[in-house]
Design a protein around this motif. Structure first.
Motif: not given
Length: 202
Positions: A3, A7, A10, A66, A92, A96, A174, A177, A180
């Motif tokens: 993960t 991130a 991203l 991220f 996060s 996001a 986003c 994420q 994620n």
């Protein structure tokens, strides 16, 4: 992919998109590459700052968060190695969601502007939106209704199309994420809890 690594990927992608959106919105203030004598003659949607605020500034914060997740120290929290990482992943998700709202705002503003058409000097010597009737997107002959600024229709269409695409991509990234982050919150990063199949390095 763990993960934290996901991130980071991203975040790396979001930063250049945010910069590009910011620049595209700035260029909208200079139709045809020229300075307007009266800024009130610019299209209303230019002043909504969709690319500057929505897909630009508001997107920098999630991107930086991220990027930092991969190297976040996840050890020594309440005797649990992974709880620090899990909390970071949960945080996060909030950023996001902020990113989704910002990019969604830019997307909607761009879509409205493209549907409405630009504000320009018309044949009756007034500044207005001449494309209330007829589909100017598929009929370029209608573009002659805009006398000034020169090439205002393709200028606005190109830049708002860029903002529309960027906004759409940012929404997707986003949203990824968010998923994620939920996975990271539930099981931590693989470096901390082995949720990706082991406790080896990312």
């Amino acid at each position: 992919m763990c993960t934290g690594s996901c991130a980071k990927c991203l975040g790396v992608t979001l930063i250049p998109l945010a910069v590009l959106a910011f620049l595209a919105n700035v260029l909208l203030f200079f139709p045809g590459g020229k300075v307007m004598a009266d800024n009130s003659n610019l299209s209303d949607e230019v002043w909504y700052f969709g690319g500057i605020i929505g897909s630009g500034v508001l997107m920098i914060f999630p991107a930086l968060v991220f990027l930092g997740l991969k190297n976040n120290d996840c050890c020594g929290c309440c005797g649990n190695e992974s709880c620090g990482k899990r909390f970071a992943m949960f945080t996060s998700i909030i950023f996001a969601v902020v990113g989704v709202l910002g990019s969604g705002y830019s997307f909607v503003v761009s879509a409205v502007s493209m549907s409405r058409g630009p504000k320009c000097l018309t044949e009756n010597s007034t500044w207005a939106y001449p494309f209330q009737e007829g589909n100017y997107l598929s009929n370029q002959a209608l573009w002659t209704k805009c006398l000034e600024p020169p090439d205002i229709v393709p200028w606005n269409l190109t830049l708002f199309s860029i903002l529309l695409v960027i906004g759409g991509v940012q929404i997707v990234l986003c949203a990824i994420q968010v998923v994620n982050g939920l996975l990271g919150t539930l099981c931590g990063d693989c470096q901390c809890c082995g949720c990706c199949g082991g406790e080896g390095p990312v």
